[in-house]
Design an enzyme around this catalytic site. Sequence first.
Site, PDB file in Angstrom:
ATOM      1  N   SER A  78     -11.415 -26.828  14.658  1.00 55.63           N
ATOM      2  CA  SER A  78     -11.207 -25.966  16.037  1.00 55.63           C
ATOM      3  C   SER A  78     -12.795 -25.751  16.461  1.00 55.63           C
ATOM      4  O   SER A  78     -13.037 -24.692  16.866  1.00 55.63           O
ATOM      5  CB  SER A  78     -10.553 -24.839  15.768  1.00 55.63           C
ATOM      6  OG  SER A  78      -9.068 -25.168  15.646  1.00 55.63           O
ATOM      7  N   ASN A 102     -13.873 -37.288  15.094  1.00 54.17           N
ATOM      8  CA  ASN A 102     -12.980 -37.912  14.391  1.00 54.17           C
ATOM      9  C   ASN A 102     -11.891 -37.991  15.641  1.00 54.17           C
ATOM     10  O   ASN A 102     -11.044 -37.057  15.885  1.00 54.17           O
ATOM     11  CB  ASN A 102     -12.296 -37.144  13.310  1.00 54.17           C
ATOM     12  CG  ASN A 102     -11.181 -37.785  12.780  1.00 54.17           C
ATOM     13  OD1 ASN A 102     -10.507 -38.806  13.063  1.00 54.17           O
ATOM     14  ND2 ASN A 102     -10.492 -37.074  11.946  1.00 54.17           N
ATOM     15  N   GLU A 132      -5.228 -34.833   6.537  1.00 52.44           N
ATOM     16  CA  GLU A 132      -3.888 -35.487   7.315  1.00 52.44           C
ATOM     17  C   GLU A 132      -3.774 -36.811   6.365  1.00 52.44           C
ATOM     18  O   GLU A 132      -2.517 -36.971   6.259  1.00 52.44           O
ATOM     19  CB  GLU A 132      -4.313 -35.748   8.657  1.00 52.44           C
ATOM     20  CG  GLU A 132      -4.268 -34.614   9.665  1.00 52.44           C
ATOM     21  CD  GLU A 132      -5.198 -34.600  10.845  1.00 52.44           C
ATOM     22  OE1 GLU A 132      -5.471 -35.789  11.381  1.00 52.44           O
ATOM     23  OE2 GLU A 132      -5.080 -33.775  11.478  1.00 52.44           O
ATOM     24  N   GLU A 192     -13.014 -28.639   5.525  1.00 45.15           N
ATOM     25  CA  GLU A 192     -12.203 -28.456   6.789  1.00 45.15           C
ATOM     26  C   GLU A 192     -10.834 -27.512   6.250  1.00 45.15           C
ATOM     27  O   GLU A 192      -9.903 -28.346   5.658  1.00 45.15           O
ATOM     28  CB  GLU A 192     -11.556 -29.768   7.164  1.00 45.15           C
ATOM     29  CG  GLU A 192     -12.891 -30.603   7.779  1.00 45.15           C
ATOM     30  CD  GLU A 192     -12.111 -31.713   8.881  1.00 45.15           C
ATOM     31  OE1 GLU A 192     -12.566 -31.362   9.893  1.00 45.15           O
ATOM     32  OE2 GLU A 192     -11.513 -32.437   8.276  1.00 45.15           O
ATOM     33  N   GLY A 245      -6.832 -28.335  14.591  1.00 45.45           N
ATOM     34  CA  GLY A 245      -6.129 -28.289  15.630  1.00 45.45           C
ATOM     35  C   GLY A 245      -5.448 -27.307  16.109  1.00 45.45           C
ATOM     36  O   GLY A 245      -4.490 -27.115  16.973  1.00 45.45           O
TER      37      GLY A 245
HETATM   38  C1  PEP Z   1     -10.451 -32.569  12.082  1.00 47.42           C
HETATM   39  O1  PEP Z   1      -8.998 -32.970  12.222  1.00 47.42           O
HETATM   40  O2  PEP Z   1     -10.992 -33.213  11.173  1.00 47.42           O
HETATM   41  C2  PEP Z   1     -10.567 -31.593  13.006  1.00 47.42           C
HETATM   42  C3  PEP Z   1     -11.583 -30.877  12.761  1.00 47.42           C
HETATM   43  O3  PEP Z   1      -9.644 -31.270  14.242  1.00 47.42           O
HETATM   44  P1  PEP Z   1      -9.969 -30.113  15.195  1.00 47.42           P
HETATM   45  O4  PEP Z   1     -11.248 -30.223  15.616  1.00 47.42           O
HETATM   46  O5  PEP Z   1      -9.184 -30.792  16.620  1.00 47.42           O
HETATM   47  O6  PEP Z   1      -9.619 -28.988  14.781  1.00 47.42           O
END
Ligand code: PEP
Length: 251
Positions: free
Chosen positions: A212, A11, A99, A167, A173
């Site tokens: 992450s 993404n 988000e 998630e 992040g």
């Molecule tokens: C995301 O926003 O879907 C995500 C998993 O971000 P990150 O891998 O940067 O934690």
Amino acid sequence: MQKPHPLVAGNWKMNGVTASHAELEALSTLLKTDSPAECEVLICPPATLIASSSNMGLSAIKIGAQDCHSEVSGAHTGDISAVMLKDAGADYVIVGHSERRADHDESSDLINAKTKAVHNAGLRAIVCVGETDAERVAGDTSTVVLGQLLVSLPDSCTSENTVIGYEPVWAIGTGKTPTVEDVADIHTEIRTALTERFGEDGAMFRIIYGGSVKPSNAKELMAALNVDGALVGGASLKATDFNGIIAAYRA
Ligand code: PEP
């Protein structure tokens, strides 16, 4: 017993301009030159790059979108429908990313309507769920995640047209991840909820983990029970990092 075919999805969020096609090209080269990976590979660039990315004709990389409107067309300035995304070359649409839930106040009812729109357009939905840190600390992870899941999924969901993205919001992040045991526990609870709702087909939905994921932790997270792939933010922007995550599915 048959198992879901894993999906590793990137993404890009609000990142990427025309020059970013070079990362897709580089990823395609890595996928051709490295040993074969037993997973499907998807990149969801910003909407402005969907058509051009799909027109690159990179057969090993599917292209998806990060959101859609719940209606097919109409007076919704700035919005994009699932039908339009299909026309632009998307195969998948992420819906209900945390988000979007936080920044745009999206409810699980709205995500249910968006998921239906994705299915009606003949596309696959990646429906995201996840608890905040406060909810986790309060011991409410299961209640929040399963509650979001059951409301966000319309009856049109099948293992063919829907992927679940778990998630934890606090892991996105931040560089923090849950333990592999915690990931396995909640993915297994999601699996149970899917089989209760969709019968035998519930066993074949892909339940992917996001938060992450990086080359250094992908292998152990992807090996957890009922984890059928990854949803990757930051580490999907660089072809070499994303390829390092895909490596979790190489022999
Ligand atoms: C995301 O926003 O879907 C995500 C998993 O971000 P990150 O891998 O940067 O934690």
